[in-house]
Design a protein around this motif. Structure first.
Motif, short mmCIF file in Angstrom:
data_model
loop_
_atom_site.label_atom_id
_atom_site.label_comp_id
_atom_site.label_asym_id
_atom_site.label_seq_id
_atom_site.Cartn_x
_atom_site.Cartn_y
_atom_site.Cartn_z
N LYS A 122 -10.91 1.13 -2.45
CA LYS A 122 -11.00 2.68 -2.73
C LYS A 122 -10.33 3.75 -3.84
O LYS A 122 -10.51 4.78 -4.74
N LEU A 123 -9.55 2.93 -4.26
CA LEU A 123 -8.76 3.38 -6.14
C LEU A 123 -9.67 2.95 -6.88
O LEU A 123 -10.84 2.40 -6.38
N ASN A 124 -9.50 4.26 -8.29
CA ASN A 124 -10.79 4.03 -9.06
C ASN A 124 -10.71 2.42 -10.31
O ASN A 124 -11.64 1.97 -9.83
N SER A 160 -2.04 7.89 -11.79
CA SER A 160 -3.05 9.00 -11.12
C SER A 160 -3.85 7.45 -10.22
O SER A 160 -3.74 6.64 -10.66
N GLU A 161 -4.29 8.04 -9.37
CA GLU A 161 -5.14 7.02 -8.43
C GLU A 161 -6.07 6.14 -9.47
O GLU A 161 -6.50 5.40 -9.53
N ILE A 189 0.97 -0.72 0.26
CA ILE A 189 -0.08 0.33 -0.03
C ILE A 189 0.71 1.03 -0.04
O ILE A 189 0.97 1.72 -0.82
N GLU A 190 1.91 1.28 0.48
CA GLU A 190 2.91 2.49 0.97
C GLU A 190 3.21 2.67 -0.40
O GLU A 190 4.20 3.81 -0.75
N ARG A 191 3.86 1.64 -0.88
CA ARG A 191 4.73 1.28 -2.41
C ARG A 191 3.82 2.21 -3.50
O ARG A 191 4.34 3.18 -4.05
#
Length: 226
Positions: A116-118, A88-89, A69-71
């Protein structure tokens, strides 16, 4: 003619076309990277699609789900200067990882992050990525291992028995990919759950998605025509 060996440092040198479908894959380990890197190089025309590898060396070190997740967050906010596309997200993010000894709550956290991401998803192999590789060579019922280390040894024995020359090239044929997808899909006892049952792998779902854009699209459906 033998193709040149493809190194990790070459991962961004095949630039995708502006309108190509882009898959940003976040890996747990190098074996997964090598597999998808060669698939991208051999079978994905850059005008159709391209895999962009989200690497430890460019982002955050660590293989735990929370580190992935952090990556991904770091990669989106601080993309490497030597890639030609800006993530981008809203892009397609795909996470590939093993069960290993990671806490179960971290997998749930990663699953929630994907939601949560698209456009994101995760593809887990249980007990390790070698289970997915084994499906290229033999049936799930033949697996005897109960640990990751044993599974890696068992794959090595099978690899030697079948006299496969190298990895990952020896696994990435239309016939073997088709076999792996069929074995993994048959082993997927709960297709509504992101977490795989033992000795199974959700990686087949990612491969089916990638194959749509690949030059193997027809060949994998009809391997007898090769």
């Amino acid at each position: 003619m033998e193709r040149k060996k493809f190194k990790i440092d070459d991962y961004n040198k095949r630039e995708p076309f502006r309108d190509a479908t882009k898959f940003f894959i976040v890996y747990e380990g190098e074996k997964e990277l090598n597999y998808f890197q060669l698939f991208n190089y051999l079978f994905l025309p850059p005008e159709n699609a391209s895999i962009i590898h989200v690497l430890e060396k460019d982002t955050i070190v660590g293989s735990q789900p929370k580190k992935l997740i952090e990556r991904a967050d770091f990669f989106i906010k601080n993309p490497p200067k030597d890639i030609s596309v800006t993530p981008s997200e809203d892009d397609k993010f795909r996470f590939v990882l093993d069960v290993d000894q990671h806490p179960a709550d971290q997998f749930n956290e990663l699953f929630e992050y994907c939601n949560k991401l698209n456009d994101a998803n995760l593809y887990i192999s249980n007990i390790c990525f070698e289970v997915w590789l084994y499906f290229h060579l033999d049936k799930r019922e033949k697996i005897e291992s109960n640990t990751s280390s044993d599974m890696k040894t068992e794959l090595g024995v099978k690899h030697t028995e079948l006299k496969i020359k190298n990895y990952p090239k020896g696994y990435l044929t239309a016939e073997r990919i088709k076999k792996a997808i069929e074995e993994a899909e048959n082993a997927d006892n709960d297709k509504t759950n992101f977490f795989p049952s033992k000795n199974s792998s959700k990686v087949y779902l990612l491969m089916k998605e990638l194959l749509i854009h690949s030059i193997l699209n027809e060949d994998v459906n009809n391997p007898e025509t090769l």
